[in-house]
Scaffold this motif. Structure first.
Motif, PDB file in Angstrom:
ATOM      1  N   VAL A  12     -56.373 -52.920-132.104  1.00 50.92           N
ATOM      2  CA  VAL A  12     -55.627 -51.657-132.054  1.00 50.92           C
ATOM      3  C   VAL A  12     -56.388 -50.516-131.387  1.00 50.92           C
ATOM      4  O   VAL A  12     -55.798 -49.457-131.145  1.00 50.92           O
ATOM      5  N   GLY A  13     -57.665 -50.713-131.103  1.00 48.04           N
ATOM      6  CA  GLY A  13     -58.477 -49.601-130.618  1.00 48.04           C
ATOM      7  C   GLY A  13     -57.926 -48.905-129.397  1.00 48.04           C
ATOM      8  O   GLY A  13     -57.961 -47.671-129.301  1.00 48.04           O
ATOM      9  N   ARG A  14     -57.396 -49.667-128.459  1.00 49.28           N
ATOM     10  CA  ARG A  14     -56.920 -49.068-127.213  1.00 49.28           C
ATOM     11  C   ARG A  14     -55.654 -48.243-127.404  1.00 49.28           C
ATOM     12  O   ARG A  14     -55.259 -47.470-126.520  1.00 49.28           O
ATOM     13  N   PHE A  15     -54.999 -48.373-128.563  1.00 51.28           N
ATOM     14  CA  PHE A  15     -53.776 -47.625-128.826  1.00 51.28           C
ATOM     15  C   PHE A  15     -54.019 -46.335-129.614  1.00 51.28           C
ATOM     16  O   PHE A  15     -53.100 -45.532-129.783  1.00 51.28           O
ATOM     17  N   ILE A  16     -55.229 -46.131-130.093  1.00 51.77           N
ATOM     18  CA  ILE A  16     -55.532 -44.968-130.927  1.00 51.77           C
ATOM     19  C   ILE A  16     -55.789 -43.758-130.038  1.00 51.77           C
ATOM     20  O   ILE A  16     -56.650 -43.787-129.157  1.00 51.77           O
ATOM     21  N   LYS A  17     -55.036 -42.706-130.266  1.00 53.13           N
ATOM     22  CA  LYS A  17     -55.143 -41.505-129.451  1.00 53.13           C
ATOM     23  C   LYS A  17     -56.545 -40.924-129.536  1.00 53.13           C
ATOM     24  O   LYS A  17     -57.113 -40.793-130.617  1.00 53.13           O
ATOM     25  N   ARG A  18     -57.098 -40.571-128.388  1.00 53.76           N
ATOM     26  CA  ARG A  18     -58.416 -39.941-128.242  1.00 53.76           C
ATOM     27  C   ARG A  18     -59.534 -40.808-128.809  1.00 53.76           C
ATOM     28  O   ARG A  18     -60.616 -40.316-129.085  1.00 53.76           O
ATOM     29  N   ASP A  19     -59.250 -42.117-129.001  1.00 51.86           N
ATOM     30  CA  ASP A  19     -60.278 -43.048-129.503  1.00 51.86           C
ATOM     31  C   ASP A  19     -60.852 -42.555-130.827  1.00 51.86           C
ATOM     32  O   ASP A  19     -62.050 -42.724-131.115  1.00 51.86           O
ATOM     33  N   ALA A  20     -59.993 -41.980-131.647  1.00 56.25           N
ATOM     34  CA  ALA A  20     -60.442 -41.256-132.844  1.00 56.25           C
ATOM     35  C   ALA A  20     -61.191 -42.147-133.833  1.00 56.25           C
ATOM     36  O   ALA A  20     -62.218 -41.731-134.389  1.00 56.25           O
ATOM     37  N   LEU A  21     -60.702 -43.359-134.081  1.00 58.15           N
ATOM     38  CA  LEU A  21     -61.341 -44.206-135.088  1.00 58.15           C
ATOM     39  C   LEU A  21     -62.731 -44.665-134.641  1.00 58.15           C
ATOM     40  O   LEU A  21     -63.681 -44.665-135.432  1.00 58.15           O
ATOM     41  N   SER A  22     -62.844 -45.060-133.385  1.00 58.48           N
ATOM     42  CA  SER A  22     -64.149 -45.500-132.895  1.00 58.48           C
ATOM     43  C   SER A  22     -65.148 -44.346-132.894  1.00 58.48           C
ATOM     44  O   SER A  22     -66.306 -44.517-133.286  1.00 58.48           O
ATOM     45  N   ARG A  23     -64.704 -43.178-132.494  1.00 60.13           N
ATOM     46  CA  ARG A  23     -65.607 -42.026-132.490  1.00 60.13           C
ATOM     47  C   ARG A  23     -66.040 -41.671-133.907  1.00 60.13           C
ATOM     48  O   ARG A  23     -67.189 -41.274-134.145  1.00 60.13           O
ATOM     49  N   GLY A  24     -65.128 -41.835-134.855  1.00 62.13           N
ATOM     50  CA  GLY A  24     -65.493 -41.612-136.248  1.00 62.13           C
ATOM     51  C   GLY A  24     -66.546 -42.601-136.719  1.00 62.13           C
ATOM     52  O   GLY A  24     -67.503 -42.238-137.406  1.00 62.13           O
ATOM     53  N   LEU A  25     -66.370 -43.870-136.339  1.00 67.34           N
ATOM     54  CA  LEU A  25     -67.356 -44.890-136.692  1.00 67.34           C
ATOM     55  C   LEU A  25     -68.718 -44.561-136.090  1.00 67.34           C
ATOM     56  O   LEU A  25     -69.740 -44.624-136.784  1.00 67.34           O
ATOM     57  N   PHE A  26     -68.746 -44.182-134.815  1.00 69.54           N
ATOM     58  CA  PHE A  26     -70.018 -43.890-134.157  1.00 69.54           C
ATOM     59  C   PHE A  26     -70.741 -42.726-134.839  1.00 69.54           C
ATOM     60  O   PHE A  26     -71.968 -42.726-134.942  1.00 69.54           O
ATOM     61  N   THR A  27     -69.978 -41.746-135.310  1.00 66.97           N
ATOM     62  CA  THR A  27     -70.580 -40.599-135.997  1.00 66.97           C
ATOM     63  C   THR A  27     -71.271 -41.016-137.290  1.00 66.97           C
ATOM     64  O   THR A  27     -72.243 -40.385-137.719  1.00 66.97           O
ATOM     65  N   LEU A  28     -70.807 -42.099-137.890  1.00 68.57           N
ATOM     66  CA  LEU A  28     -71.326 -42.528-139.186  1.00 68.57           C
ATOM     67  C   LEU A  28     -72.396 -43.618-139.077  1.00 68.57           C
ATOM     68  O   LEU A  28     -72.934 -44.041-140.099  1.00 68.57           O
ATOM     69  N   LEU A  29     -72.696 -44.076-137.869  1.00 66.44           N
ATOM     70  CA  LEU A  29     -73.741 -45.086-137.711  1.00 66.44           C
ATOM     71  C   LEU A  29     -75.121 -44.439-137.831  1.00 66.44           C
ATOM     72  O   LEU A  29     -75.300 -43.267-137.507  1.00 66.44           O
ATOM     73  N   PRO A  30     -76.135 -45.180-138.300  1.00 69.23           N
ATOM     74  CA  PRO A  30     -77.445 -44.594-138.628  1.00 69.23           C
ATOM     75  C   PRO A  30     -78.267 -44.190-137.405  1.00 69.23           C
ATOM     76  O   PRO A  30     -78.336 -44.907-136.404  1.00 69.23           O
ATOM     77  N   ASN A  31     -78.891 -43.033-137.524  1.00 68.30           N
ATOM     78  CA  ASN A  31     -79.787 -42.513-136.498  1.00 68.30           C
ATOM     79  C   ASN A  31     -81.191 -42.318-137.048  1.00 68.30           C
ATOM     80  O   ASN A  31     -81.363 -41.949-138.212  1.00 68.30           O
ATOM     81  N   LEU A  32     -82.177 -42.574-136.206  1.00 68.53           N
ATOM     82  CA  LEU A  32     -83.569 -42.309-136.555  1.00 68.53           C
ATOM     83  C   LEU A  32     -83.876 -40.834-136.388  1.00 68.53           C
ATOM     84  O   LEU A  32     -83.375 -40.191-135.451  1.00 68.53           O
ATOM     85  N   LEU A  33     -84.701 -40.298-137.279  1.00 67.24           N
ATOM     86  CA  LEU A  33     -85.145 -38.908-137.181  1.00 67.24           C
ATOM     87  C   LEU A  33     -86.631 -38.852-137.508  1.00 67.24           C
ATOM     88  O   LEU A  33     -87.041 -39.274-138.601  1.00 67.24           O
ATOM     89  N   VAL A  34     -87.419 -38.376-136.548  1.00 70.81           N
ATOM     90  CA  VAL A  34     -88.875 -38.349-136.714  1.00 70.81           C
ATOM     91  C   VAL A  34     -89.391 -36.951-136.366  1.00 70.81           C
ATOM     92  O   VAL A  34     -88.974 -36.350-135.359  1.00 70.81           O
ATOM     93  N   VAL A  35     -90.288 -36.454-137.214  1.00 69.62           N
ATOM     94  CA  VAL A  35     -91.021 -35.225-136.926  1.00 69.62           C
ATOM     95  C   VAL A  35     -92.472 -35.636-136.667  1.00 69.62           C
ATOM     96  O   VAL A  35     -93.096 -36.295-137.501  1.00 69.62           O
ATOM     97  N   ALA A  36     -92.989 -35.249-135.505  1.00 68.27           N
ATOM     98  CA  ALA A  36     -94.339 -35.640-135.114  1.00 68.27           C
ATOM     99  C   ALA A  36     -95.136 -34.414-134.687  1.00 68.27           C
ATOM    100  O   ALA A  36     -94.595 -33.500-134.057  1.00 68.27           O
ATOM    101  N   ARG A  37     -96.426 -34.404-135.016  1.00 71.40           N
ATOM    102  CA  ARG A  37     -97.304 -33.283-134.672  1.00 71.40           C
ATOM    103  C   ARG A  37     -98.276 -33.689-133.568  1.00 71.40           C
ATOM    104  O   ARG A  37     -98.862 -34.778-133.611  1.00 71.40           O
ATOM    105  N   LYS A  38     -98.451 -32.795-132.619  1.00 71.12           N
ATOM    106  CA  LYS A  38     -99.394 -33.017-131.535  1.00 71.12           C
ATOM    107  C   LYS A  38    -100.832 -33.034-132.082  1.00 71.12           C
ATOM    108  O   LYS A  38    -101.249 -32.114-132.783  1.00 71.12           O
ATOM    109  N   LEU A  39    -101.565 -34.072-131.740  1.00 74.60           N
ATOM    110  CA  LEU A  39    -102.970 -34.149-132.155  1.00 74.60           C
ATOM    111  C   LEU A  39    -103.905 -33.536-131.121  1.00 74.60           C
ATOM    112  O   LEU A  39    -103.560 -33.454-129.937  1.00 74.60           O
TER     113      LEU A  39
END
Length: 234
Positions: free
Chosen positions: A207-234
């Protein structure tokens, strides 16, 4: 170049904007808390300008480095300083920042050599004990969605690969976590799991190609895990 000029024109969803605002504030505060009284903030790839707005609210000096004509023009119209160029290389005039935000940029580079070059040049642009805040998709968790969601995604990173890159360039990792949608920390993996369960690949195939503005897939991508790192210059 026309890469990502559609970014400022694509439809936004109200719930998506709220999630992005929450992400930006949490990431911004995480970076700010690791440097006492920063004077100047550098952001490479400012996107919708959420970090820029937060720095303005706090009275910090701010410079963005952005390649896209449309993104750079919009930020300039809002009164922000923008150096328009694609990276790497980082322009030589970019110096004297205490904190650099590199959020969802490094995965768009085309090789490990480019990623290495950019991190090395960011290190040179930072003051002593400067902070780099970097976020990108966790390829272990994204799998094929990493390439499916964005045609400019080219360089996948995992927690280990990102650690190795930063340590090779004399950055000390002072904090690392993961986030999915509005949630930060490893509890957020449960949210990503439910998102994949609700909208599995087979449903997108049918059904993905029928969903207006690809809303469901974009919602899924927003909820997939992202890495977040804070690093200090030595």
């Amino acid at each position: 170049m026309t890469i990502y000029n559609q970014y400022t024109k694509r439809d936004r969803f109200r719930v998506g904007i709220k999630i992005k605002l929450r992400q930006a504030r949490s990431i911004y505060e995480l970076g700010i808390c690791h440097f006492n009284n920063p004077k100047h903030i550098l952001e490479i790839g400012p996107g919708d300008g959420y970090i820029a707005a937060l720095t303005r609210d706090d009275g910090f000096s701010y410079t963005a480095v952005e390649g896209s004509d449309s993104v750079a023009s919009r930020l300039r119209n809002e009164g922000f300083s923008v150096v328009q160029t694609y990276v790497p290389p980082l322009p030589p005039e970019i110096r004297g920042s205490q904190i650099c935000f590199l959020l969802h940029v490094i995965e768009h580079l085309t090789s490990a050599a480019e990623a290495s070059q950019l991190i090395s040049q960011i290190r040179s642009a930072l003051d002593e004990d400067g902070i780099l805040v970097i976020a990108c998709p966790d390829y272990v968790k994204w799998g094929h969605y990493f390439f499916d969601c964005d045609y400019t995604h080219a360089m996948p990173f995992t927690r280990r690969r990102l650690q190795q890159l930063l340590r090779d360039h004399q950055f000390e990792i002072v904090e690392e976590t993961i986030y999915s949608g509005p949630l930060f920390g490893y509890r957020s993996l449960l949210l990503a799991w439910f998102a994949k369960l609700f909208y599995p690949q087979i449903v997108d195939d049918v059904v993905g190609r029928f969903i207006k503005r690809d809303a469901l897939s974009r919602g899924l991508f927003t909820l997939l895990p992202n890495l977040l790192v804070v690093a200090r210059k030595l």
